[in-house]
Scaffold this active site. Sequence first.
Site, short mmCIF file in Angstrom:
data_model
loop_
_atom_site.label_atom_id
_atom_site.label_comp_id
_atom_site.label_asym_id
_atom_site.label_seq_id
_atom_site.Cartn_x
_atom_site.Cartn_y
_atom_site.Cartn_z
N LYS A 80 0.84 -1.20 0.00
CA LYS A 80 0.00 0.00 0.00
C LYS A 80 0.87 1.24 0.00
O LYS A 80 1.88 1.30 0.71
CB LYS A 80 -0.92 -0.02 1.23
CG LYS A 80 -1.96 1.09 1.25
CD LYS A 80 -2.89 0.96 2.46
CE LYS A 80 -4.00 2.01 2.43
NZ LYS A 80 -4.93 1.86 3.57
N SER A 155 -9.95 1.83 2.45
CA SER A 155 -9.02 2.57 1.64
C SER A 155 -7.96 1.70 0.96
O SER A 155 -7.35 2.13 -0.02
CB SER A 155 -8.32 3.64 2.48
OG SER A 155 -7.50 3.05 3.48
N SER A 179 -10.19 -0.48 6.75
CA SER A 179 -9.58 -0.37 5.42
C SER A 179 -8.84 -1.60 4.91
O SER A 179 -8.43 -1.61 3.75
CB SER A 179 -8.63 0.82 5.38
OG SER A 179 -9.38 1.98 5.16
N1 GLN Z 1 -13.46 4.28 5.77
C1 GLN Z 1 -12.92 4.74 7.04
C2 GLN Z 1 -12.47 6.17 6.89
O1 GLN Z 1 -12.67 6.72 5.85
C3 GLN Z 1 -11.80 3.87 7.46
C4 GLN Z 1 -10.59 4.09 6.66
C5 GLN Z 1 -9.42 3.31 7.16
O2 GLN Z 1 -9.57 2.28 7.84
N2 GLN Z 1 -8.25 3.80 6.85
O3 GLN Z 1 -11.93 6.75 7.79
#
Ligand code: GLN
Length: 488
Positions: A80, A155, A179
């Site tokens: 990532k 994400s 995410s």
């Molecule tokens: N979708 C959640 C957010 O937008 C979690 C994102 C994540 O786990 N990085 O914060």
Amino acid sequence: MMAEAWRLTAHEAHERLRARELSSVELTRSVLERIEAVEPKVNAYITRTPELALEQAREADARFASGTATPLTGIPVAVKDLIVTKGVRTTAGSRILENFIPPYDSHVYEQLRRAGAVMVGKANMDEFAMGSSTEHSAYGVSHNPWNLDLVPGGSSGGSAAAVAAGEALVSLGSDTGGSIRQPASLTGMVGFDPTYGRVSRFGIVAFGSSLDQVGPIGRDVEDVATMLDCISGHDPRDSTSNPEPLPDLRAYLGQDVRGMKIGVPREYFIAGMEPGVKDRIDEALKLFEELGCEVDTSLSLPSTEHALAVYYIIAPSEASANLARYDGVKYGFSDRTGASMWENMEQTRAGGFGNEVKRRIMLGTYALSAGYYDAYYLKAQKVRTVINREFQAAFEKYDVIVTPTSPTVAFPIGAKVDDPFAMYLNDVYTLPASVAGLPGLSLPCGLSEGLPVGLQIIGNFFDEGRILRAAYAFESALGWSNRLPDLA
Ligand code: GLN
């Protein structure tokens, strides 16, 4: 050379590499060719690193020759793009870091390199990991390999899409509120968010520091166990890295689950859950019973509904502090057309950050401002403690907690991107464990309308082994692993 080596799981590939039926260079070439073929449709990567990969593959083959190979030696991995890699651009999905070439390695990448893994590229993601669809990436949306009109989740959508599309055998993602688990769920892969503190955050671009955790995505439970084993462990460079020794995770695979106590919290069965998702989860619970587990659906975690509000105070608050460093002076994108230092800083941030990131900074700055700190941030921290205590009470009675990972299967690109609240609702099932710092794994439990449904297994702190034991038994009984969509 075997045809379509990119279809192998990491452990299958390892067997062939060890038997010298396949070389890492051949395996890596197969993955690189696959990337060439499907990447225009999927867009799983922000940066591809084919030359580096082949160099690392040659080193890996030398390790097999000299007898110093590990289970990940020579395995093509996607990383990532918020995981810092020395000499390889690391953008965190943001324009503000579009030219950032890190001068050092993150702990997790060091660990991958020590194991001899091969990095094929830096995976796409929502900017600074804020989002659930990769639509907030400054480098274009990633497409779900099961249906290219749909999102792969986020994400870590690029990390999940890469593994599902055959563009890597395994990958690393990061999870702040879901995410890793949610994109794994939406692409039919296995994703593991370990206990907070299990994996060092040294060299991870920060979003919400009390929540962020790196973890693996793979095509089966064994592969995520191998990856977690590689990246975890104490690191003095991260003050929240836990010294708790990691047990031999692979020893849990194949262990009997008879008598295991599974709690199913009723608050997770809410309006908004798709009927097809509910059906698969009900079947999954039956399968656990057939395996001899005691499944109890009377568990109640009453504060579950507050996790979303708690998360959207704490994560943006921490983000607003963490993102203050992007000022156009130290590194990254810099707009110097203003009349003063302040104007330059303002323009750099206005042009460098996307809308979702700006929204989070504003939310967080507001929640932390004088007069509101007690009402919002402090209150959220107190509710966080209540959520944590409810989980601890549940773990007095249950070995693991099982829930759906996401209320829906993958949704169309564009469907939620203009409605932040609808986007935030994707994570209702993953946020509570994140807020508590607990480990959670998502694995596929079937299809609904032709799309993968994910099952979440939450365990107590540092009890990753028990999660893997339950997940492996379930995966074996269901007979679903390494099922890749047909991208043709
Ligand atoms: N979708 C959640 C957010 O937008 C979690 C994102 C994540 O786990 N990085 O914060």
